[in-house]
Each structure stands twice: as structure tokens, then as C-alpha cells.
Design a protein around this motif. Structure first.
Motif, PDB file in Angstrom:
ATOM      1  N   VAL A  48       0.817  -1.221   0.000  1.00 28.39           N
ATOM      2  CA  VAL A  48       0.000   0.000   0.000  1.00 28.39           C
ATOM      3  C   VAL A  48       0.848   1.268   0.000  1.00 28.39           C
ATOM      4  O   VAL A  48       0.341   2.335  -0.351  1.00 28.39           O
ATOM      5  N   SER A  49       2.105   1.184   0.377  1.00 28.47           N
ATOM      6  CA  SER A  49       2.979   2.347   0.268  1.00 28.47           C
ATOM      7  C   SER A  49       4.392   1.958   0.661  1.00 28.47           C
ATOM      8  O   SER A  49       4.582   1.101   1.517  1.00 28.47           O
ATOM      9  N   CYS A  50       5.351   2.617   0.022  1.00 30.54           N
ATOM     10  CA  CYS A  50       6.758   2.376   0.353  1.00 30.54           C
ATOM     11  C   CYS A  50       7.532   3.694   0.343  1.00 30.54           C
ATOM     12  O   CYS A  50       7.178   4.614  -0.415  1.00 30.54           O
ATOM     13  N   LEU A  51       8.539   3.737   1.174  1.00 31.06           N
ATOM     14  CA  LEU A  51       9.323   4.954   1.363  1.00 31.06           C
ATOM     15  C   LEU A  51      10.803   4.640   1.198  1.00 31.06           C
ATOM     16  O   LEU A  51      11.305   3.699   1.817  1.00 31.06           O
ATOM     17  N   SER A  52      11.461   5.412   0.374  1.00 31.73           N
ATOM     18  CA  SER A  52      12.919   5.342   0.302  1.00 31.73           C
ATOM     19  C   SER A  52      13.448   6.258   1.385  1.00 31.73           C
ATOM     20  O   SER A  52      13.330   7.485   1.280  1.00 31.73           O
ATOM     21  N   THR A  53      14.025   5.710   2.441  1.00 32.23           N
ATOM     22  CA  THR A  53      14.371   6.534   3.597  1.00 32.23           C
ATOM     23  C   THR A  53      15.577   7.430   3.349  1.00 32.23           C
ATOM     24  O   THR A  53      15.768   8.411   4.055  1.00 32.23           O
ATOM     25  N   TRP A  54      16.378   7.126   2.325  1.00 33.24           N
ATOM     26  CA  TRP A  54      17.573   7.936   2.100  1.00 33.24           C
ATOM     27  C   TRP A  54      17.240   9.266   1.439  1.00 33.24           C
ATOM     28  O   TRP A  54      17.986  10.236   1.581  1.00 33.24           O
ATOM     29  N   ASN A  55      16.091   9.332   0.720  1.00 26.16           N
ATOM     30  CA  ASN A  55      15.706  10.595   0.093  1.00 26.16           C
ATOM     31  C   ASN A  55      14.251  10.968   0.354  1.00 26.16           C
ATOM     32  O   ASN A  55      13.757  11.965  -0.182  1.00 26.16           O
ATOM     33  N   ASP A  56      13.572  10.155   1.167  1.00 22.60           N
ATOM     34  CA  ASP A  56      12.177  10.407   1.561  1.00 22.60           C
ATOM     35  C   ASP A  56      11.213  10.466   0.384  1.00 22.60           C
ATOM     36  O   ASP A  56      10.176  11.144   0.452  1.00 22.60           O
ATOM     37  N   ILE A  57      11.515   9.761  -0.668  1.00 21.16           N
ATOM     38  CA  ILE A  57      10.604   9.661  -1.807  1.00 21.16           C
ATOM     39  C   ILE A  57       9.631   8.518  -1.549  1.00 21.16           C
ATOM     40  O   ILE A  57      10.024   7.443  -1.098  1.00 21.16           O
ATOM     41  N   THR A  58       8.349   8.776  -1.852  1.00 18.24           N
ATOM     42  CA  THR A  58       7.303   7.795  -1.576  1.00 18.24           C
ATOM     43  C   THR A  58       6.784   7.158  -2.854  1.00 18.24           C
ATOM     44  O   THR A  58       6.906   7.712  -3.958  1.00 18.24           O
TER      45      THR A  58
END
Length: 125
Positions: A47-57
Motif C-alpha cells: 500500500v505504500s513504500c518509502l525510500s528513507t535515504w531521500n524520503d521519496i514515496t
């Protein structure tokens, strides 16, 4: 790696709910992390994913505009804000990650290696 999901519950249709995922054993500054759900008799879906290194969703089309994933790096916690909920959103919600994966899209469409225990979200009047 440990992921502790919380915040599920019963909410009426049209309502909102925020679930949390407290991460330990790693920090939210490189790997992707996401929320997945599984309803009875249905396959698990992202339902959702986040790239934590650049905060792109990343969001699949069926939740765009309703769900928002975010993180508090000071608390090493990821949140999923869910608005305008419908009975079709009823499921067990899991947070998951893969320390070797930094892409939000790849995590949502792949197979995360580490999973939390899940929290039940029920949308019903």
C-alpha cells in the motif's frame, strides 16, 4: 532487525486512522520501508513504500490521495496515515523492509526480507 506495528483498530467508513511502525536494529537513513496489507482470503498487497535515504514515496493507484507514508527519523518510526477509509481497506497491516533494498518501488513490488507482526484495521459501521 525488528519492526513493531501498532495503532490498528475499528473505524467507521469515511474515517481516518494512523498506524505506526517502530524500527530497531537499523536506522531509517538508507533502506526502503513499506506498508503491506492482507485481507482474509486475499493475497498480500503493498500500500505504500518509502525510500528513507531521500524520503521519496511510492503508492499504488488504489490508495493514491488517501494514504500517506512518513517517517520520524529521531524516533526511528514510520507512519501510515489512512484517510477516507472504506470497508475494502479492512486487513492486517504489516510494515516490512529489506536492508539491501533502497528503492521504494522495488520494495513494494518485491519480497521484503523483514516483517513486523501486523496490526488489524477494521472499517465497519
Amino acid at each position: 532487525v525488528q519492526l513493531q506495528a501498532s495503532g490498528g483498530g475499528l473505524v467507521q467508513p469515511g474515517g481516518s486512522l494512523r498506524v505506526s511502525c517502530a524500527a530497531s536494529g537499523f536506522t531509517l537513513n538508507r533502506p526502503a520501508i513499506g506498508w503491506f496489507r492482507q485481507a482474509p482470503g486475499k493475497e498480500r498487497e503493498a500500500v505504500s513504500c518509502l525510500s528513507t535515504w531521500n524520503d521519496i514515496t511510492y503508492y499504488p493507484d488504489f490508495v493514491k490521495g488517501r494514504f500517506t507514508i512518513s517517517s520520524d527519523k529521531a524516533k526511528n518510526t514510520v507512519y501510515l496515515q489512512m484517510n477516507n477509509l472504506t470497508p475494502e481497506d479492512t486487513a492486517v497491516y504489516y510494515c516490512a523492509t529489506d536492508l539491501a533494498q533502497s528503492s521504494n518501488y522495488a520494495l513494494c513490488h518485491g519480497r521484503p526480507t523483514d516483517w513486523g507482526q501486523g496490526t488489524q484495521v477494521t472499517v465497519s459501521s
